[in-house]
Each structure stands twice: as C-alpha cells, then as structure tokens.
Design a protein around this motif. Structure first.
Motif, PDB file in Angstrom:
ATOM      1  N   ILE A  26       0.856  -1.190   0.000  1.00 23.51           N
ATOM      2  CA  ILE A  26       0.000   0.000   0.000  1.00 23.51           C
ATOM      3  C   ILE A  26       0.889   1.236   0.000  1.00 23.51           C
ATOM      4  CG2 ILE A  26      -1.872   1.201   1.186  1.00 23.51           C
ATOM      5  CD1 ILE A  26      -2.512  -1.464   2.576  1.00 23.51           C
ATOM      6  N   THR A  27       0.696   2.125  -0.995  1.00 24.09           N
ATOM      7  CA  THR A  27       1.495   3.344  -1.127  1.00 24.09           C
ATOM      8  C   THR A  27       0.574   4.548  -1.328  1.00 24.09           C
ATOM      9  OG1 THR A  27       3.223   2.043  -2.212  1.00 24.09           O
ATOM     10  CG2 THR A  27       3.388   4.433  -2.374  1.00 24.09           C
ATOM     11  N   PRO A  28       0.668   5.600  -0.501  1.00 22.37           N
ATOM     12  CA  PRO A  28       1.434   5.646   0.747  1.00 22.37           C
ATOM     13  C   PRO A  28       0.845   4.708   1.791  1.00 22.37           C
ATOM     14  CG  PRO A  28       0.049   7.587   0.549  1.00 22.37           C
ATOM     15  CD  PRO A  28      -0.074   6.850  -0.754  1.00 22.37           C
ATOM     16  N   GLY A  29       1.694   4.303   2.705  1.00 20.16           N
ATOM     17  CA  GLY A  29       1.301   3.285   3.664  1.00 20.16           C
ATOM     18  C   GLY A  29       0.202   3.741   4.605  1.00 20.16           C
ATOM     19  N   THR A  30      -0.559   2.792   5.068  1.00 21.82           N
ATOM     20  CA  THR A  30      -1.610   3.042   6.054  1.00 21.82           C
ATOM     21  C   THR A  30      -1.339   2.194   7.287  1.00 21.82           C
ATOM     22  OG1 THR A  30      -3.011   1.310   5.099  1.00 21.82           O
ATOM     23  CG2 THR A  30      -3.319   3.562   4.289  1.00 21.82           C
ATOM     24  N   LYS A  31      -1.926   2.598   8.386  1.00 19.64           N
ATOM     25  CA  LYS A  31      -1.757   1.870   9.637  1.00 19.64           C
ATOM     26  C   LYS A  31      -3.122   1.551  10.232  1.00 19.64           C
ATOM     27  CE  LYS A  31       2.723   3.884  10.886  1.00 19.64           C
ATOM     28  NZ  LYS A  31       3.477   4.640  11.927  1.00 19.64           N
ATOM     29  N   ARG A  32      -3.137   0.482  10.977  1.00 18.99           N
ATOM     30  CA  ARG A  32      -4.372   0.100  11.652  1.00 18.99           C
ATOM     31  C   ARG A  32      -4.599   1.029  12.840  1.00 18.99           C
ATOM     32  NH1 ARG A  32      -7.324  -4.057  10.956  1.00 18.99           N
ATOM     33  NH2 ARG A  32      -5.698  -5.036   9.704  1.00 18.99           N
ATOM     34  N   THR A  33      -5.764   1.644  12.886  1.00 19.89           N
ATOM     35  CA  THR A  33      -6.061   2.615  13.934  1.00 19.89           C
ATOM     36  C   THR A  33      -6.951   2.045  15.032  1.00 19.89           C
ATOM     37  OG1 THR A  33      -7.917   3.423  12.592  1.00 19.89           O
ATOM     38  CG2 THR A  33      -5.808   4.563  12.359  1.00 19.89           C
ATOM     39  N   GLN A  34      -7.749   1.049  14.717  1.00 22.38           N
ATOM     40  CA  GLN A  34      -8.654   0.518  15.728  1.00 22.38           C
ATOM     41  C   GLN A  34      -7.882  -0.302  16.755  1.00 22.38           C
ATOM     42  OE1 GLN A  34     -10.895  -1.928  12.832  1.00 22.38           O
ATOM     43  NE2 GLN A  34     -10.497  -3.635  14.184  1.00 22.38           N
ATOM     44  N   PRO A  35      -8.247  -0.194  18.033  1.00 22.05           N
ATOM     45  CA  PRO A  35      -7.538  -0.962  19.062  1.00 22.05           C
ATOM     46  C   PRO A  35      -7.818  -2.454  18.935  1.00 22.05           C
ATOM     47  CG  PRO A  35      -9.441   0.162  20.004  1.00 22.05           C
ATOM     48  CD  PRO A  35      -9.308   0.661  18.588  1.00 22.05           C
ATOM     49  N   ILE A  36      -6.893  -3.239  19.439  1.00 17.39           N
ATOM     50  CA  ILE A  36      -7.023  -4.697  19.383  1.00 17.39           C
ATOM     51  C   ILE A  36      -7.591  -5.186  20.704  1.00 17.39           C
ATOM     52  CG2 ILE A  36      -5.757  -6.869  19.167  1.00 17.39           C
ATOM     53  CD1 ILE A  36      -3.740  -5.388  17.440  1.00 17.39           C
ATOM     54  N   PRO A  37      -8.748  -5.820  20.700  1.00 19.61           N
ATOM     55  CA  PRO A  37      -9.313  -6.320  21.963  1.00 19.61           C
ATOM     56  C   PRO A  37      -8.509  -7.504  22.483  1.00 19.61           C
ATOM     57  CG  PRO A  37     -10.652  -7.035  20.111  1.00 19.61           C
ATOM     58  CD  PRO A  37      -9.618  -6.105  19.549  1.00 19.61           C
ATOM     59  N   ARG A  38      -8.455  -7.612  23.784  1.00 18.86           N
ATOM     60  CA  ARG A  38      -7.719  -8.712  24.423  1.00 18.86           C
ATOM     61  C   ARG A  38      -8.690  -9.869  24.648  1.00 18.86           C
ATOM     62  NH1 ARG A  38      -6.299 -10.249  29.798  1.00 18.86           N
ATOM     63  NH2 ARG A  38      -4.209 -11.172  29.922  1.00 18.86           N
ATOM     64  N   ILE A  39      -8.761 -10.721  23.655  1.00 22.25           N
ATOM     65  CA  ILE A  39      -9.705 -11.840  23.673  1.00 22.25           C
ATOM     66  C   ILE A  39      -8.933 -13.113  23.352  1.00 22.25           C
ATOM     67  CG2 ILE A  39     -11.843 -12.769  22.704  1.00 22.25           C
ATOM     68  CD1 ILE A  39     -12.555  -9.942  21.837  1.00 22.25           C
ATOM     69  N   ALA A  40      -9.288 -14.169  24.014  1.00 24.85           N
ATOM     70  CA  ALA A  40      -8.640 -15.454  23.762  1.00 24.85           C
ATOM     71  C   ALA A  40      -9.290 -16.116  22.551  1.00 24.85           C
ATOM     72  CB  ALA A  40      -8.754 -16.352  24.988  1.00 24.85           C
ATOM     73  N   PHE A  41      -8.487 -16.349  21.515  1.00 23.02           N
ATOM     74  CA  PHE A  41      -8.957 -17.022  20.310  1.00 23.02           C
ATOM     75  C   PHE A  41      -8.223 -18.351  20.170  1.00 23.02           C
ATOM     76  CE2 PHE A  41      -9.923 -12.607  19.276  1.00 23.02           C
ATOM     77  CZ  PHE A  41     -11.194 -12.720  18.726  1.00 23.02           C
ATOM     78  N   SER A  42      -8.952 -19.351  19.767  1.00 19.37           N
ATOM     79  CA  SER A  42      -8.323 -20.635  19.488  1.00 19.37           C
ATOM     80  C   SER A  42      -7.782 -20.642  18.061  1.00 19.37           C
ATOM     81  CB  SER A  42      -9.324 -21.776  19.671  1.00 19.37           C
ATOM     82  OG  SER A  42     -10.360 -21.674  18.708  1.00 19.37           O
ATOM     83  N   THR A  43      -6.932 -21.612  17.773  1.00 24.09           N
ATOM     84  CA  THR A  43      -6.368 -21.722  16.429  1.00 24.09           C
ATOM     85  C   THR A  43      -7.457 -21.971  15.393  1.00 24.09           C
ATOM     86  OG1 THR A  43      -4.351 -22.634  17.404  1.00 24.09           O
ATOM     87  CG2 THR A  43      -4.647 -22.926  15.037  1.00 24.09           C
ATOM     88  N   ASP A  44      -8.434 -22.777  15.742  1.00 23.57           N
ATOM     89  CA  ASP A  44      -9.524 -23.066  14.802  1.00 23.57           C
ATOM     90  C   ASP A  44     -10.350 -21.817  14.509  1.00 23.57           C
ATOM     91  OD1 ASP A  44      -8.733 -25.701  14.703  1.00 23.57           O
ATOM     92  OD2 ASP A  44     -10.086 -26.328  16.322  1.00 23.57           O
TER      93      ASP A  44
END
Length: 602
Positions: free
Chosen positions: A316-334
């Motif tokens: 992506i040019t110009p570059g973009t960044k993720r702005t939304q916060p990441i929730p602290r949730i336990a996710f399984s591999t599946d």
C-alpha cells in the motif's frame, strides 16, 4: 452524656479511625481529659442497632481486615461476597451493598473499577495523608541511616499509591501509536514516578529510558492489572524478529517485557481482528497485491511433509496503519483459521487461447523522457570533478517531485496448496479479485515468471464476463533483473570483467555477481565498471591525465567544453536548472555525439 472532645476538636487521623472502628461517631460517655477519653475509646463497643444482623457486621469487618492484609489487588467484589459467605454462614451482603459499605468505610483509600460486562475489581491504596502521617510519627531518635530508610520507604509508598491510582483496563491492548510515541509513554507514568526517575538520570535526553524503566516499575508493582505499552511492544518485537520463547521469557523474568503467554495472546488477537481486511483508509492509496510460493521446513522425523503454499501480501502506497484498538480476547487456532480463510476453487480449463497471444512492439521511451542524458552526465563528470556521488546519489540529488510516502505491507492469509498448482493460482486470482471489488480498487497482482505465465493462461482462458478479465497481471521485475545481470556475465566471460570485479569483491562473490544471483552487489559492481570505462573515455577525449586526478581534483578544467560541463553540473546540483533543462542542454547533446563517435572507433 457529653459530646466527645475527640470527635469535635481533635482531627488526629489515627484517633478518628479508631472511633469509626469502635462505632463511636457521635456522642460517647467520656471525660473531658484526653487520656481518659482514649481509655474510654478502648472500652467502647458499638451499639446494636436495627438493620443488618450483628453476624453480618462482624463478617464485614473481617472482610475489611482481609482486604488490608491481602496482597492480591485483582480481587473482585464477587470474590469478597463469596469470602463473606464463608465467614457469615452464607448470610453475606449483596454485591451492591458491599460495594457501598466498602466505599463508606475506606473513603479515598479504596478504588473499585467498574467495567461493563466484567467483574468489579477492588484495589486498596494508602492516601497521601496516611503515608505522611506515618512518616512524621516515626521515632525522633533515629540515626541518619534509619532516617534515610524511613524517607525512602515513605517515598516508595507515595509512588506505589499513585501507581495503584492509575486507571487501567486489560480489555484492549495499547495501540501502535501509543507504543511508538515517547510523549504518550511518558504521560502513562504517574507524576510522582516521573519526577523520581527524572531526577535520577543525568543524560541529555533520557525520555525513552525514563518511560521504559518507569513502565517496568509499574508492571512489577501491578503485574495482574496492567499491560504497559513498552513492555508489550518489546515482547512482540523480540518474538517477531527472533521467534524465541527463551529470549522473551528471559526478558520477562528480568522485568523488561511482557510474558510469552501475553505476546502469543496479542498475536492471536491481532490476527483474528485483522482477518482479511486491509489496514486503515486506502481510498487515497495505490494497492498492489503480490503472490509467491512460501516454503517452511517443518521439523519432521523423515524430513517429509514440509509446508509449501502460496503467500499473499498487499503493498500500500502511501502506507496506512491500523487505527482501531485490538481487543484482548482469547482465540483458538480453529477460530483464527475460520476468520482468515481463502476459498479454494477448483480450476477446470475452458479453452486454450494462449496460442493466439501476440506481443506488441515495445516503444522507444527515450523520446518521451527528456532527462535520459543525465545518465551520461553522471559518469562523464567523474574525471572533471572529483569526488562526486555515484549514480544513485546523483539521481536523488537532481530529481525533484512529490514523495508519496513510505509504503506499508499487509500480510494476507496463505493457501495450503502447492503454489504451482493451477487450482492454487486460480483461488489466488479469485481472492485478489474479490478483495479489489470489496475496496473498489483495480486488481493488480504480481507474480514471478513461472507463476505469471500460468496465471496469464488462466485469465486469458476465462469467459469474457469473468471478473478475472479486468485484473492487471504484472511480471515481477526482480527475476527479469536477475536474468539481465546473468546475461551480462555470460556475454562478458573471458573479457577481463571477472578480474576487474575481483579488485572490489571476493572471488566467490564475483561468481554470484556474474550469474545474476547477488543482485545488489552486481548492480554496484557494474555501475563502478561503467563509470571507470567512461572516465577513461572522457580522459582520452579531453587528454586528461587520470593518474593526477586524486592529487589535483580540479586541475583538469582546461578547455571551454570541459568548463561548460562543469558549470552545467554545478547549476543542476544547486537547483538553478531542472533535470529536463539540463538533459536538453546543447553542451550535453554535443558531448553525447562525441562519445558515440568515439565508441564507434573502438
């Protein structure tokens, strides 16, 4: 009955606390003298009043005592109710009433964090008044060392009290912007801790160290309540660069980064949140997808069953960044697999239109680019003006224009199929086409040569109404460059080029240069050879003694044409002339004709 002189006139904190604990908040029977009053307080007992049974009151004060001696700051209101049930024969307060009583009893000394959808967490802290009161009540006959220890303990309590007062939440992780900003990391520290650390460091600008050590202190003080930004950032960075659990765990044990478990939880949460989405707002950006085979040598006993798949990224040019916060949730591999999954579409050839392909004639771009003669200027100026930048530095110096900004790379899901399989390539094409349609952008996909040819055959054989028909396929230029460099090495074998390059690089490196494998070294080596040959050519044209060039760099400007070239270079470097104006100058055109004539004679 007389009013207690202690309640009305003495604001001694310790005495007032005793009064509350004894239930004497209004009128008691006591003497006017202070000593008799205090002795009466020891004998005073709370009166039985209407309302909650005395057993519950006793249980409440046991809970208060439990809180004072309980070091786990993550205890919740529901945990306290269960504890009170055990003490009161299952006759405890409700959570709402217990919270109210605790606030009444402790006042500013208690912090109850209410988070929607989660348990209310109780934290005790000492107020500044209590800490200072304890400090001033120390014995007056202490020696200097004991005085120093008492002062340090009081300061530590004040700082820890401020740390416990910090509003925290573990429901979301710190954002990349907060981790990267020094100011945000400094503002994360309480004022007392920031002041303390600022007076310890003596560097000119210790902001980063203050933020790092301060957050390490906060994390160690409240290990189960905080996720400090720098600690998490360092843990993720170390794990990303080295993929070493031992290294992350060692740094965590030393207090420098988050635990390995927390790092893995962050990565799984980030992967689940991203899915197949591109980060940020890409409406004003150019997006190009790139797909290539990805191999991973999985450790197996027999060396078989290693991973070979198709990896996809988006530049992506110009570059973009993720702005939304990441929730602290336990996710399984599946669960993560289900969120980021590419649909596999079986490819069935419909026709063979590749035999009808025709290649268009390449246009001569020199007529469109007025700056192409600057390549000549960058090499012929060497014997006339020394030292100067090489070709890359020269072009950066003279070329102007808007810089779109640094690009960013977003990783997309992999396909667990052989990358050269037609079904894998077909699934990749459909995934990229759907992504482009989703974001309303042109589908541009780059492959290397073998995959490009197969992808092109798939697109050409599609029906006219297929979404793949509008896709722009690009051949990756890296393999083309490698092939070109390898052809130079093949054509120039036994001409002395190998021996010349060995003056700069080791013999083994020269072998890779001439085969086209070491691209960066080959580019620099060929540019040096090209510059050296042009130096000899220009020296022959203008009768310049190259051997004296290092001793007297500016002693060669003798003829009018040489001075004009030097003046052209100076005006171009200073910005008086644009790149197109310099490329169209008469002196450069005349010199180009002279060089071409000299080449024909050779």
């Amino acid at each position: 009955m007389e009013k207690c002189i202690v309640c009305l006139k003495d604001d001694h904190p310790t005495t007032l606390i005793k009064l509350r604990q004894k239930g004497c908040l209004g009128i008691i029977k006591a003497s006017q003298e202070r000593g008799d009053c205090l002795s009466a307080l020891e004998d005073a007992k709370p009166e039985n009043k209407r309302g909650r049974p005395a057993l519950q009151e006793d249980g409440f004060y046991k809970i208060v005592d439990f809180l004072k001696h309980h070091d786990d700051e993550q205890i919740s209101i529901s945990d306290l109710v269960e504890k009170m049930d055990e003490m009161c024969d299952w006759n405890a307060y409700s959570q709402m009433y217990l919270k109210k009583r605790l606030k009444q009893h402790f006042g500013d000394e208690i912090i109850i964090t209410d988070i929607p959808g989660r348990k209310s967490v109780v934290t005790l802290r000492e107020t500044v008044t209590c800490i200072l009161q304890d400090y001033y009540q120390r014995p007056s006959n202490l020696n200097p060392d004991d005085e120093k220890r008492a002062l340090i303990r009081a300061a530590a309590k004040l700082i820890k009290s401020d740390i416990r007062s910090v509003d925290t939440t573990k429901s979301i992780y710190p954002t990349p912007a907060n981790i990267a900003s020094v100011d945000n990391n400094l503002s994360y520290l309480p004022e007392s801790l920031l002041l303390f650390l600022s007076n310890i460091f003596s560097e000119k600008d210790p902001s980063v160290k203050i933020a790092s050590i301060g957050q390490a202190v906060m994390q160690a003080s409240r290990p189960r309540a905080l996720i400090t930004p720098l600690q998490l950032g360092l843990g993720v960075q170390v794990h990303h660069n080295f993929a070493s659990r031992f290294l992350v765990s060692t740094l965590n044990s030393l207090g420098f980064c988050s635990s390995y478990y927390e790092v893995q939880k962050f990565e799984s949460s980030a992967a689940a949140v991203q899915g197949v989405d591109l980060p940020g707002d890409i409406s004003n950006s150019f997006v190009q997808f790139v797909a290539d085979n990805v191999d991973h040598n999985t450790r197996t006993i027999d060396g078989l069953n290693t991973f070979h798949g198709m990896g996809i990224i988006a530049g992506i040019t110009p570059g973009t960044k993720r702005t939304q916060p990441i929730p602290r949730i336990a996710f399984s591999t599946d669960e993560i697999k289900a969120l980021a999954k590419i649909e596999i579409k079986y490819y069935k050839p419909q026709s063979d239109r590749m035999a009808e392909l025709s290649y268009a004639e390449l246009k001569n771009l020199n007529t469109l680019d007025k700056t192409f003669r600057l390549d000549l200027l960058s090499v012929i100026i060497w014997p006339l003006k020394y030292p100067i930048p090489m070709w890359s530095g020269f072009m950066q110096m003279v070329q102007t224009g808007d810089y779109p900004g640094k690009s960013s790379v977003s990783f997309l899901p992999m396909i667990d199929l052989n990358a050269s399989d037609m079904t894998c390539i077909y699934s990749t094409l459909n995934f990229v086409a759907n992504q482009a349609k989703r974001y309303d952008i042109t589908a541009i996909l780059t492959f290397d040569q073998p995959l490009y040819w197969k992808a092109l055959s798939i697109v050409e054989n599609e029906n006219p109404g297929s979404t793949l028909k509008s896709m722009v396929l690009r051949l990756g230029p890296f393999h083309t460059e490698m092939s070109f460099l390898g052809s130079i090495g093949n054509l120039m074998s036994n001409t002395g080029l190998k021996e010349m390059l060995e003056l700069i690089y080791a013999p083994n490196a020269v072998t890779h240069i001439l085969s086209g494998k070491a691209v960066a070294r080959a580019f620099r080596g060929h540019m040096l050879v090209d510059t050296a040959l042009y130096c000899l050519l220009i020296a022959d044209i203008f009768n310049i003694d190259v051997s004296k060039l290092l001793e007297e760099p500016n002693s060669t400007l003798e003829t009018t044409e040489m001075k004009e070239i030097d003046e052209l270079y100076s005006q171009l470097s200073s910005g008086e002339l644009s790149a197109s104006e310099a490329g169209e100058s008469d002196v450069l055109k005349n010199l180009e004709a002279t060089v071409q004539e000299k080449n024909r004679k050779f």
